[in-house]
Design a protein around this motif. Structure first.
Motif, PDB file in Angstrom:
ATOM      1  N   MET A 137       0.844  -1.192   0.000  1.00 26.24           N
ATOM      2  CA  MET A 137       0.000   0.000   0.000  1.00 26.24           C
ATOM      3  C   MET A 137       0.877   1.240   0.000  1.00 26.24           C
ATOM      4  O   MET A 137       1.969   1.248   0.578  1.00 26.24           O
ATOM      5  N   ARG A 138       0.352   2.277  -0.626  1.00 20.51           N
ATOM      6  CA  ARG A 138       0.901   3.620  -0.477  1.00 20.51           C
ATOM      7  C   ARG A 138      -0.281   4.517  -0.110  1.00 20.51           C
ATOM      8  O   ARG A 138      -0.847   5.221  -0.965  1.00 20.51           O
ATOM      9  N   PRO A 139      -0.700   4.496   1.162  1.00 19.78           N
ATOM     10  CA  PRO A 139      -1.878   5.281   1.558  1.00 19.78           C
ATOM     11  C   PRO A 139      -1.760   6.758   1.212  1.00 19.78           C
ATOM     12  O   PRO A 139      -2.773   7.413   0.938  1.00 19.78           O
ATOM     13  N   LEU A 157       4.783   7.036   8.600  1.00 23.74           N
ATOM     14  CA  LEU A 157       5.539   5.843   8.978  1.00 23.74           C
ATOM     15  C   LEU A 157       5.425   4.794   7.875  1.00 23.74           C
ATOM     16  O   LEU A 157       4.340   4.591   7.314  1.00 23.74           O
ATOM     17  N   ALA A 158       6.548   4.140   7.568  1.00 21.04           N
ATOM     18  CA  ALA A 158       6.531   3.022   6.629  1.00 21.04           C
ATOM     19  C   ALA A 158       6.607   1.726   7.418  1.00 21.04           C
ATOM     20  O   ALA A 158       7.416   1.598   8.337  1.00 21.04           O
ATOM     21  N   LEU A 159       5.751   0.770   7.085  1.00 19.41           N
ATOM     22  CA  LEU A 159       5.722  -0.536   7.740  1.00 19.41           C
ATOM     23  C   LEU A 159       6.151  -1.593   6.734  1.00 19.41           C
ATOM     24  O   LEU A 159       5.556  -1.721   5.663  1.00 19.41           O
ATOM     25  N   VAL A 160       7.192  -2.351   7.080  1.00 18.45           N
ATOM     26  CA  VAL A 160       7.687  -3.437   6.231  1.00 18.45           C
ATOM     27  C   VAL A 160       7.652  -4.708   7.064  1.00 18.45           C
ATOM     28  O   VAL A 160       8.306  -4.789   8.112  1.00 18.45           O
ATOM     29  N   SER A 161       6.901  -5.705   6.617  1.00 20.40           N
ATOM     30  CA  SER A 161       6.706  -6.908   7.419  1.00 20.40           C
ATOM     31  C   SER A 161       6.958  -8.156   6.605  1.00 20.40           C
ATOM     32  O   SER A 161       6.576  -8.240   5.431  1.00 20.40           O
ATOM     33  N   GLN A 162       7.573  -9.143   7.235  1.00 23.64           N
ATOM     34  CA  GLN A 162       7.836 -10.413   6.571  1.00 23.64           C
ATOM     35  C   GLN A 162       6.650 -11.364   6.677  1.00 23.64           C
ATOM     36  O   GLN A 162       6.587 -12.345   5.953  1.00 23.64           O
ATOM     37  N   SER A 163       5.723 -11.073   7.575  1.00 20.91           N
ATOM     38  CA  SER A 163       4.576 -11.954   7.797  1.00 20.91           C
ATOM     39  C   SER A 163       3.290 -11.217   7.461  1.00 20.91           C
ATOM     40  O   SER A 163       3.019 -10.148   8.010  1.00 20.91           O
ATOM     41  N   SER A 164       2.478 -11.802   6.592  1.00 22.53           N
ATOM     42  CA  SER A 164       1.197 -11.188   6.251  1.00 22.53           C
ATOM     43  C   SER A 164       0.270 -11.158   7.453  1.00 22.53           C
ATOM     44  O   SER A 164      -0.441 -10.172   7.686  1.00 22.53           O
ATOM     45  N   GLY A 180      -1.067   6.463  11.108  1.00 22.21           N
ATOM     46  CA  GLY A 180      -1.132   6.360   9.655  1.00 22.21           C
ATOM     47  C   GLY A 180       0.211   5.977   9.046  1.00 22.21           C
ATOM     48  O   GLY A 180       1.255   6.008   9.703  1.00 22.21           O
ATOM     49  N   PHE A 181       0.180   5.630   7.743  1.00 23.38           N
ATOM     50  CA  PHE A 181       1.360   5.087   7.070  1.00 23.38           C
ATOM     51  C   PHE A 181       1.595   5.771   5.727  1.00 23.38           C
ATOM     52  O   PHE A 181       0.665   6.128   5.018  1.00 23.38           O
ATOM     53  N   SER A 182       2.881   5.910   5.402  1.00 22.82           N
ATOM     54  CA  SER A 182       3.257   6.332   4.050  1.00 22.82           C
ATOM     55  C   SER A 182       3.275   5.134   3.116  1.00 22.82           C
ATOM     56  O   SER A 182       2.906   5.233   1.947  1.00 22.82           O
ATOM     57  N   SER A 183       3.738   3.991   3.648  1.00 21.94           N
ATOM     58  CA  SER A 183       3.799   2.748   2.877  1.00 21.94           C
ATOM     59  C   SER A 183       3.567   1.573   3.807  1.00 21.94           C
ATOM     60  O   SER A 183       3.952   1.621   4.981  1.00 21.94           O
ATOM     61  N   VAL A 184       2.936   0.533   3.274  1.00 24.87           N
ATOM     62  CA  VAL A 184       2.833  -0.750   3.963  1.00 24.87           C
ATOM     63  C   VAL A 184       3.289  -1.801   2.956  1.00 24.87           C
ATOM     64  O   VAL A 184       2.674  -1.960   1.904  1.00 24.87           O
ATOM     65  N   ILE A 185       4.380  -2.497   3.269  1.00 26.71           N
ATOM     66  CA  ILE A 185       4.979  -3.426   2.316  1.00 26.71           C
ATOM     67  C   ILE A 185       5.104  -4.792   2.970  1.00 26.71           C
ATOM     68  O   ILE A 185       5.795  -4.947   3.976  1.00 26.71           O
ATOM     69  N   ASP A 205      12.442   8.153   0.083  1.00 22.72           N
ATOM     70  CA  ASP A 205      11.026   8.523  -0.002  1.00 22.72           C
ATOM     71  C   ASP A 205      10.729   9.714   0.910  1.00 22.72           C
ATOM     72  O   ASP A 205      10.842   9.615   2.135  1.00 22.72           O
ATOM     73  N   SER A 206      10.323  10.831   0.335  1.00 23.17           N
ATOM     74  CA  SER A 206      10.086  12.045   1.124  1.00 23.17           C
ATOM     75  C   SER A 206       8.855  11.928   2.010  1.00 23.17           C
ATOM     76  O   SER A 206       8.706  12.684   2.970  1.00 23.17           O
TER      77      SER A 206
END
Length: 892
Positions: A137-139, A157-164, A180-185, A205-206
């Motif tokens: 996601m890129r909210p 905040l960007a969230l990067v997770s190895q587990s769905s 809230g998030f800038s990215s969820v990966i 990423d700005s």
């Protein structure tokens, strides 16, 4: 700056959803619906074999039938269709792919299909995220390519997770807290795009001000650490790891069977990465919010100010339990508090300012503590009592926080009575907590983050300072000899020979192959002596009765010899017996016993250990570990983290040990680990340390053959400072200069260099009228990861210290095969042969890293530079319409 190469994946302008569907409950329906509902501003194309429209949008049967160019393809169909879809995407020119379907690496057929698909992707240059992913996601851009059905707010905040599964839990928790998030990966199995590349993208990423990572395992430790360190230099990074207590299969041959846990090594790696590790989802988001709000501390010393001694004492107990140091108030601060507080105040920390404290009394007490140089932060615990005013006190605290650089943590106890104060704190983004223990937990994390940021600045070389060079040839001869004989365990004599080659003091050891030979050796060494069994099959000699100490005469030696031989034959009849070693029995009245070790982690490579000697390190768990390379700061930190470290100073009737000698040994072992990738494990135990120095009484090393590698230090997770790149030279006018890689401590010298450039030179280099570098640019230019970039400064010694005359640098491209360079020369040092000297060294450094092409930019108007580039073999293409820049490239 050109867009990051993963931009088509994370911020695409056109997306094809292969398997887009109207079927309720399907992944294709969920992903396509989310993209439609998210108000995605790019072009969206459903691909479906059986339907001409999906969600009211015209569909095609294949990606190749879409007329417009496609940047990202999202695949939601079964795995068996993936190779064919990948071929279509390759022919279409798709740049990135997201695999939203499940994949089982336990099924042979699934592995074969995935391997085939990835081979096709690499052939066509397609980057792949997944499989086994929730999506991404890129909210902030309205882009939601996931099957997640709940709301996700936009944020920084960007969230990067190895587990769905964990990712969805984090998103649900964050929504309940308004985060809230800038990215969820969702990284998933990460068969192609991994953490390292994702972190590189988020650094640039700005929209992202802080990064949250959930990690279970790492594929490429060097790339992960490089990207992690690059990210942590500019943005706060907080990490939560699952699988903390995963069992690991012990190595068949090991010197430290119970001392090295993967979780401890991961903690050590994160510390060197300058990031913060937390244990729970709540801690993850709390720490990220506080760090992103720019709260920082300079140490672990906390002052507690309260108008209730009971809550204050409980807060102090919590601080001690969390490893937070209660600040010792200076006499000047105590005197100042005496002037403004009632006579019956606590006169210590916690600072009890008495129950009826007015807002002004609160402010006076907190301000005095903030002004104390021995205080790193203040926790204010307010209890609503008769005579107190919670809101006015809160307003004064908000104002005080604006005046100070130290953090104030606010805990207003109660609920409805103080709700207005909490709203005020939230509005002004002050750190406030319902209970003091939560505030202390955050303070502890901030202190840990500060320490880790200091570790991030450390760029030690394999050997620092004016130390004697090791005898590498001698050490390698010992190791190669053992490996040639099919042995991995070096004998004590061989292990000590390797240590001695690196300047580590060792107790002389001689091998006796017979009882009479042992007697002759003992006579030469001088009684008392020690006998130890020498066998390539026995790691722990004492387990088989293979050690006899304090042998004072020939008769005792004969008896000890017979006892050792009998014990080995009885307990290890299969063991080969090379003989029995003889060494002097060293007795030092003031000595303490410590150990220095090296172990090997399957992910992060070599790990160094320091702790109490004998069995204390293992049994009492009194040891600390760190990833090499080490320097003085890192060594001091390792020693200070152990209990035995507290006994090394003057202690009762014992004088302080020679700290410099101990530090030198640790640095020498660090150098050994850097230069000898064959070393798998090492145990120098015990080391005798006292006021006269250090002596290794025993040592064992396990080695392993390694494949030849053209890249130095490939075996290490952290690239050492490239000391071998330091050189001396003379300019055409005879000026003596030094060329060396830049370090973090060169920041002010780099800033002075830029300030002293002419306005024209600064504009030509930075395409801006800047007068000096911003703090972010300064960090970027001086805090380097030498694995992926290099900056070489040419300096000369001046009256005020080193002066920078020029700097040349390169940064590798994501393909790790080519790089972009820049060269700057001070205006008053032009035309003295500087460019050719620096570029020659830069070429060598690039070749050493396996780079094949170098490109850069120089001004077409600079005729001297053009001639130099031609002379150095660059292909030159002028583009006068592009700000008169000359684009140059050179195959290496």
């Amino acid at each position: 700056m050109k867009p990051h190469y993963l931009t088509p994946l994370f911020s695409p302008r056109s997306v094809a959803v292969v398997g887009a569907s109207d079927t309720p409950g399907s992944v294709g329906q969920a992903v396509f619906a989310n993209l439609l509902a998210g108000n995605f501003q790019g072009k969206l194309y459903p691909v479906n074999l059986n339907h001409k429209t999906v969600g009211g949008v015209p569909a095609t049967a294949s990606v190749r039938q879409i007329e417009a160019p496609i940047e990202l393809a999202i695949v939601t169909t079964a795995l068996r269709t993936l190779p064919a879809i990948m071929r279509d995407c390759g022919k279409k020119g798709v740049q990135a792919m997201l695999l939203a379907k499940e994949f089982s690496d336990s099924e042979e057929s699934d592995r074969e299909l995935m391997a085939e698909a990835l081979a096709i992707a690499r052939e066509h240059g397609i980057r792949v995220l997944g499989p086994n992913v929730l999506g991404l996601m890129r909210p902030v851009a309205g882009f939601n390519a996931t099957n997640y059905t709940s709301r996700v707010k936009a944020g920084n905040l960007a969230l990067v997770s190895q587990s769905s599964a964990l990712c969805t839990a984090m998103l649900d928790w964050a929504d309940s807290k308004g985060i809230g998030f800038s990215s969820v990966i969702s990284v998933g199995t990460a068969l192609d795009v991994d953490f390292g590349e994702i972190l590189d993208y988020l650094v640039a990423d700005s929209f992202t001000q802080g990064i949250l990572l959930h990690v279970h395992h790492i594929h490429d430790a060097r790339r992960f650490m490089s990207a992690l360190r690059a990210a942590a230099r500019t943005k706060p990074v907080v990490v939560i790891k699952s699988g903390r207590h995963d069992d690991e299969e012990a190595a068949e041959l090991t010197l430290h069977p119970h001392m090295l846990e993967s979780s401890d090594v991961f903690d050590a790696a994160l510390s060197r990465g300058g990031v913060l590790r937390v244990q729970t989802i709540a801690q993850l988001f709390t720490a990220a919010k506080v760090l992103a709000a720019n709260y920082r501390v300079g140490g672990r010393r906390l002052a507690i100010v309260t108008n209730g001694i009971g809550p204050g004492v409980l807060a102090a107990d919590s601080a001690r339990a969390n490893g937070v140091e209660l600040a010792r108030l200076s006499p000047e601060t105590v005197a100042r508090l005496d002037d403004v507080l009632p006579r019956n105040w606590s006169r210590g920390n916690p600072v009890d300012i008495i129950g009826d404290a007015s807002p002004v009394r609160f402010r006076s007490g907190v301000k005095a503590c903030l002004d104390d140089p021995g205080v790193d932060g203040v926790l204010v615990v307010f209890t609503p009592q008769a005579g107190t005013d919670h809101l006015t006190t809160a307003q004064l605290m908000v104002g005080l926080q604006r005046e100070t650089g130290k953090p104030i943590f606010l805990s207003w106890l109660g609920d409805a009575k103080v709700s207005e104060s909490r709203e005020l704190f939230s509005k002004n983004k002050c750190a406030h907590f319902r209970a003091p223990e939560f505030a202390i937990e955050v303070f502890r994390n901030l202190a840990a983050y500060h320490e880790n940021q200091q570790l991030l600045l450390q760029t030690p070389g394999p050997l620092e300072g004016e130390r004697r060079a090791p005898d590498l040839a001698a050490a390698r001869e010992v190791i190669d000899g053992a490996l040639a004989e099919g042995r991995r365990l070096l004998s004590e004599r061989e292990s000590k020979a390797v240590l001695a080659a690196f300047g580590v003091p060792v107790n002389r050891t001689e091998l006796a192959r017979s009882e009479d030979e042992a007697i002759a050796l003992a006579a030469g060494i001088g009684y008392p002596v020690v006998l130890k069994v020498d066998s390539p099959d026995i790691i722990h000699k004492s387990d088989v009765g293979g050690v006899e100490l304090n042998i004072g005469n020939e008769a005792s030696l004969r008896q000890a010899w017979a006892g050792i031989v009998e014990g080995v034959r009885r307990l290890r009849p299969d063991a080969r017996l090379s003989g029995i070693s003889v060494q002097a029995m060293k007795k030092r009245g003031h000595a303490r016993e410590v150990m220095v070790g090296v172990s090997h982690d399957e992910t992060f490579g070599p790990v160094m250990l320091f702790g109490a000697g004998g069995i204390a390190a293992e049994v009492l768990q009194d040891y600390a570990l760190s990833l090499p390379p080490l320097n003085d700061y890192l060594v001091g930190r390792m020693v200070a983290r152990t209990r035995v470290g507290k006994t090394l100073g003057a202690f009762r009737n014992l004088p302080a040990i020679d700290q410099d000698a101990l530090q030198e040994v640790l640095l020498r072992v660090s150098e050994m680990v850097c230069e000898l990738p064959q070393i798998r494990e090492l145990d120098a135990n015990p080391l005798l340390v006292d006021e006269n120095g250090v002596l290794a009484l025993d040592a064992r090393i396990i080695v392993q053959a390694v494949e030849p590698d053209t890249l130095r230090y490939r075996h290490m997770a952290i690239m050492p400072y490239p000391t071998h790149r330091v050189s001396e030279a003379a300019l055409t006018d005879g000026t003596r200069v030094r060329i060396r890689p830049i370090r973090p401590e060169d920041a002010q010298m780099q800033q002075a260099f830029v300030r002293n450039l002419s306005d024209e030179s600064r504009y030509n280099r930075y395409l801006s009228s800047i007068k000096q570098l911003s703090q972010q640019m300064l960090v970027r230019f001086t805090q380097l990861d030498y694995d992926r970039e290099m900056a070489l400064a040419m300096v000369r010694d001046g009256e005020a210290g080193e002066e920078m005359l020029a700097v040349a640098r390169y940064i590798t491209d994501p393909d790790m095969a080519s790089c972009e360079f820049a060269l700057e020369v001070a205006d008053n040092w032009q035309g003295k042969g500087i460019g050719q000297l620096l570029m020659g060294v830069l070429f060598d450094a690039a070749r050493e890293q396996g780079l094949t092409t170098m490109r850069g930019e120089v001004l077409a108007a600079n005729k001297g530079m053009l001639k130099l580039m031609h002379r150095l073999g660059f292909e030159v293409q002028t583009h006068p319409e592009d700000r008169a820049l000359t684009i140059v490239s050179k195959p290496l």
